[in-house]
Motif scaffolding. Sequence first.
Motif, mmCIF file in Angstrom:
data_model
loop_
_atom_site.group_PDB
_atom_site.id
_atom_site.type_symbol
_atom_site.label_atom_id
_atom_site.label_comp_id
_atom_site.label_asym_id
_atom_site.label_seq_id
_atom_site.Cartn_x
_atom_site.Cartn_y
_atom_site.Cartn_z
ATOM 1 N N LEU A 48 -0.355 -9.167 -4.969
ATOM 2 C CA LEU A 48 0.489 -10.350 -5.145
ATOM 3 C C LEU A 48 0.687 -10.677 -6.621
ATOM 4 O O LEU A 48 1.699 -11.268 -7.002
ATOM 5 N N LEU A 49 -0.283 -10.305 -7.449
ATOM 6 C CA LEU A 49 -0.090 -10.419 -8.898
ATOM 7 C C LEU A 49 0.952 -9.411 -9.366
ATOM 8 O O LEU A 49 1.876 -9.753 -10.117
ATOM 9 N N PHE A 50 0.838 -8.170 -8.907
ATOM 10 C CA PHE A 50 1.773 -7.123 -9.321
ATOM 11 C C PHE A 50 3.195 -7.397 -8.821
ATOM 12 O O PHE A 50 4.169 -6.961 -9.440
ATOM 13 N N ALA A 51 3.301 -8.137 -7.703
ATOM 14 C CA ALA A 51 4.627 -8.456 -7.166
ATOM 15 C C ALA A 51 5.422 -9.330 -8.128
ATOM 16 O O ALA A 51 6.654 -9.394 -8.047
ATOM 17 N N LEU A 84 -0.850 0.608 -5.631
ATOM 18 C CA LEU A 84 -0.266 -0.729 -5.486
ATOM 19 C C LEU A 84 1.002 -0.829 -6.321
ATOM 20 O O LEU A 84 0.964 -0.666 -7.546
ATOM 21 N N PRO A 85 2.149 -1.103 -5.687
ATOM 22 C CA PRO A 85 3.423 -1.116 -6.418
ATOM 23 C C PRO A 85 3.605 -2.369 -7.263
ATOM 24 O O PRO A 85 3.060 -3.432 -6.964
ATOM 25 N N LEU A 86 4.382 -2.242 -8.321
ATOM 26 C CA LEU A 86 4.834 -3.374 -9.119
ATOM 27 C C LEU A 86 6.164 -3.858 -8.555
ATOM 28 O O LEU A 86 6.957 -3.073 -8.038
ATOM 29 N N GLY A 87 6.426 -5.155 -8.681
ATOM 30 C CA GLY A 87 7.695 -5.711 -8.226
ATOM 31 C C GLY A 87 7.610 -6.274 -6.827
ATOM 32 O O GLY A 87 6.813 -5.831 -5.999
ATOM 33 N N SER A 88 8.450 -7.291 -6.554
ATOM 34 C CA SER A 88 8.418 -7.951 -5.250
ATOM 35 C C SER A 88 8.995 -7.073 -4.158
ATOM 36 O O SER A 88 8.622 -7.199 -2.993
#
Length: 1195
Positions: free
Chosen positions: A604-607, A717-721
């Motif tokens: 959720l941080l990376f999102a 873990l992906p970056l971005g929403s």
Amino acid sequence: MAENNIDEFNLLRSILCSDDHLQIRPSGDFNQIYLKLDYDICISFLYDSLNSSTKSLTINNVNDLHISKLTHKNSLTNEQWINIRDYFNKLVQQSNSNTSLYSIIQLIQEYILQISNKNVKPNEKISISTTSRLKEDASTQVGKFRGADLIFNRIAYDTTIDRSQVLIGYEDRFTGIHEIKFNDFKKVHEDDYGIPMHRIRYYKLNGSIVWDRNKKFDILTGSEIYNETTIYIEQELNLVEGMYRYDQSIQQWILCPHISLASDNLKNPSIDNMFIPERCQFLTWNILFDYYQSEFIYTNQRYEEILKTLKSFLPDIICLQEVTIKFLNLLLDETWLKENNYYIIIMGNILDNKQKQSYGQLMLMKNFRPRAFSICPLDISEDVTNVTIDLVNLHLHSNHTFNANEKRCQLLEYFFKTMNTQNYMLIGDFNFGDYDIKEQNILQRHQHQIHDLWKDIYDLDENSGYTFDPSRNICAQITSDFQLSLRLDRYLLHKLHNLSYSIEHLNIVGLETISIDPINNKHINQSDHYALQLIINFRIRPITHRSALVLLPPMNIWPLIESFREKYDPLFNQWPPHINLFWPFFDLIDTEDDEENILLPLRLLFAQYKSFDIEINEIDSIKENHISFMKLNQQSTGHVKQLYENIKQLFPQWLFNNENNYNLHMTIAQFDSMKKQNQVKPLLTLTEPIQFPVRYVYILRQTSDDHKTSFHIAYQLPLGSVMEPIGLNPYSNISFELQEFFNKMNLYEDKKSYEQKQEKFNRLSICFEEIFNKNTLHYFTYAFFPYGSFRLGLNGEDLDTVFILSEQKSTNNNNKTNLDQIFLQLRYDSLALNQHIINLLTSQINNDLNNEIIDCRNIQAVYPIISILFHDQTRVEIFVQINEKSILNEQYQDETYLLSNFHEPIHGVHDTERLITYVRSPPLFQHLLIFIRTWAQNVGLYGQVYGYLCGYSWAILCACICHRFLPLNSFHFSIEEFFILVEKFFSTYSHFNWSSESVCLYSKNYYSDQSSIDNRGSMHILCPSPPYINTSRSTIDSTCYLIIQGFQEVHKIIEKKLKYEDTLIEILQLSNHFPDKTIQSILQLTLSGKTISELNQWIGYMKSRLAHFLNGCQVECNLFVQTQNNIEIRKQNLERFYSIGFQLNEQILSRHRQFYYCLNTFLEQFTICSFRSETMKISYKLMSIHDWNRERMKT
């Protein structure tokens, strides 16, 4: 063995705690003798069994005399053990040939007790004094005051004592002192009416007292009062507030020294006997004092039964409330308490003689002592650096107390505020139930930090957890004023990131009643409260060098980097090329706690971050470490450092406390010396900058403790929403062969379709910003998120979104806007507020996007949804969510807080995010899900409204397979590895026990309480977010059978063992089997409307009512049903057809009264539809399969 040897061995037994502590084992011509002393210390020697008749037990007549420890888990420190061993060796060295073994063992026993209490080190004085004592006769030595057990053994084995002349004086707890002949005395284990040894008060020999416990008088062995700094106490003597343990060597409870919680320096390590067991059994119980209606509650019988109940469980930790001095005295007499090494913390209120009705709390701990404790009021230190847990035994004010609600609230707030930086458990009688508004509001505010363990695993509607229940508890009927059943007793747990737990068992115990008058069948309960038993498994979450949080370059960049590493990096085979964010990192062991506390917060941080590019333009070196590394340019360094700092803030309590300045680099070479580094340095150059995108953050992990084991990807873990769509990422770790297959089968979403959805989401965001912004809202805030297929980067039919409105709890701006005033007026009527927001959104969309849309309407389904159809056929659906709980104004800066606070799930969003963290490799999950979803659509098993599985159900099934079977050692996924996942998917679910088991990501939330699971539906695929609804709740037995049949059909294809690609193609070429060969009749619905918009609205209404009709056909009519999973268009553009198949022929079905009742009930829903116009029509036909096929061929 000679008679004189038997006497000597019996004499040795007399100074041991038990006869069993002396063992004789044959060993050739010798006997091996083992003497077990206190603290599991053993003295052993060899004794000549052939010449034993002429030899006594002296130093000169034994062989191989030595001392050892039976276990390393005793409570002695290593220093204490060394002192004992050295003291024993000096005793042996300083003895002469006639020194008896009895005197050696007696001295070492005394020294063990002394050193365990005083930390004495052996010195010259001790050596001198012990030498002189060795010369004394054993029967005249002066030492500690010996307990009744040791005196009994001495009398039993000493042949010089005439046992027929010995009397034993003992105390009966009700009738006082009695005397009994020694030969008639029976111990507890020898007879049902045996006398406990601790009740012995004196021994008489020939009419004279030779040993008296109270006076510390002993002329039998010549010992005096043992002068120790430790305080010895008897139950009859005055107790003081503090902690006690039972000393077996002197048969007495002793007061133990302790430090307070405030004085505890957590940097000091705990000693061995201070560790709480990882699997820990708790029991909390308000045992009911005898100051209220005492003549009716039979306290003597109750106390006796309570002690039996405690003995039956032998919990590791016992928390008791309403304990009186009477119960305490009984408890201290219990043999099971003494034999199981319990520590007891006694509260001073129990001992307060100034109060006529004194009572308080007790805490008992088995086999471990607290490293520190305080008795309320607590003064808690704020400096917490180590992993500890504070246990608080609470008894909050009852409603008989003036202003009880306020006092309870004040205490709760005190604990939650004062102890918020610690692991702690609040245990005991809270004296309020689940409907006490003030106290529940406090718990509600802290619910994300404070875990109510009963609510963790039980639904209160299914298992209320009443521990105070006048409806079935006789004591509660007597003590209760209002006869209300309440959940008064609880376990509340606050934990940090460094501690995880799982609940093995939590239940109400102490339900048994006591027979008071068997003739009249009169019974009483053990207390007015039931006890709560908890078995919980604690786990410290360490930081380990086996785990790392890193950035990885894409695979196509690796050759540029590995060309250097292969030559100069000794860790080339252990590590992939990487940039460390944190190493070491958390040790993840695949539990739900890993997701809740580490993975989901990270994701959720990376999102909140957009993906960024890294550029490396030079190679630098660290001279001190002889390391050469690739250096990021300034802009790239800024991106990575910002990410690093935000991760540090995510785990503020204890992670990376001593971290030095972050040194950002990618290591490519490590050398033994500066000379070698300088020699190679000219070769370490870049011909051109290296550039690559950062789309993911990786958690690497070693699978074993061997530091040479290679690291593999544990989580990606992906970056971005929104995840990047598959097929549009040239830097994916998916093999070229697998990408080619997906392209050939047209499984990838085209770039245009993705960009259209992205553009629509952006346009709607701007549209909503015009009416909801900081100028129009001061007391509320909003956010707008995508979820579902679009958030997962998949090609879905619709763009699913959620609009969320939250009230801010406090604001510095006292000016309410017009919109604020309207929302505040409607906030207690959620339906009206929801509808008002939908009207505002719909109006704004029609105004701003009128030229871009075909239709914008409100769908009245289970939840109100705004459905928008754009001219390019992009359909957007907006779910409106109102947050009932307000958020603090200082917490909210933008939509970040709403996204990060996964304890308050956002519709669809957090469900999607949990999947992303669970699947380990999102790109491979994307490929598996799109493959499985395409197959399900092709064979007609897709669609919740038709009784099959929705997209999210298929996603959960795929996520479980990815998590369980993902290849661990792969950084690059081939078509073979993808095929293995497909094979595992169909083999797993074709053999799954769907009738009794549930599919869920983790099992902890569902515990053993199956009643908390959503039982709607014939299949159970559970949502991972609260309230854990069944995503497959629309399935019925018929559609469940068809889905399983579909799994089995594919599994047979896989078993043919064709080439991977050929098998995958054959699976996707399977087609819809509607109607099945067993179907004999068809119910065909025809819907029509004046416009496409009207027709779509009509079809949507039909879909929302279809599930209830299908369920009625199964439950009430017992019919096998096969549903069509699509709406058909035939000749007329404004007419649609939907068909349902039945295994009965049309003639029998037409005479089925219950079927027609269900059908008419279904059709009546269309008659009463609130928005139906005259042009919206529906009709039906019941026909044979032959007629249905013929009609379709005509059209």
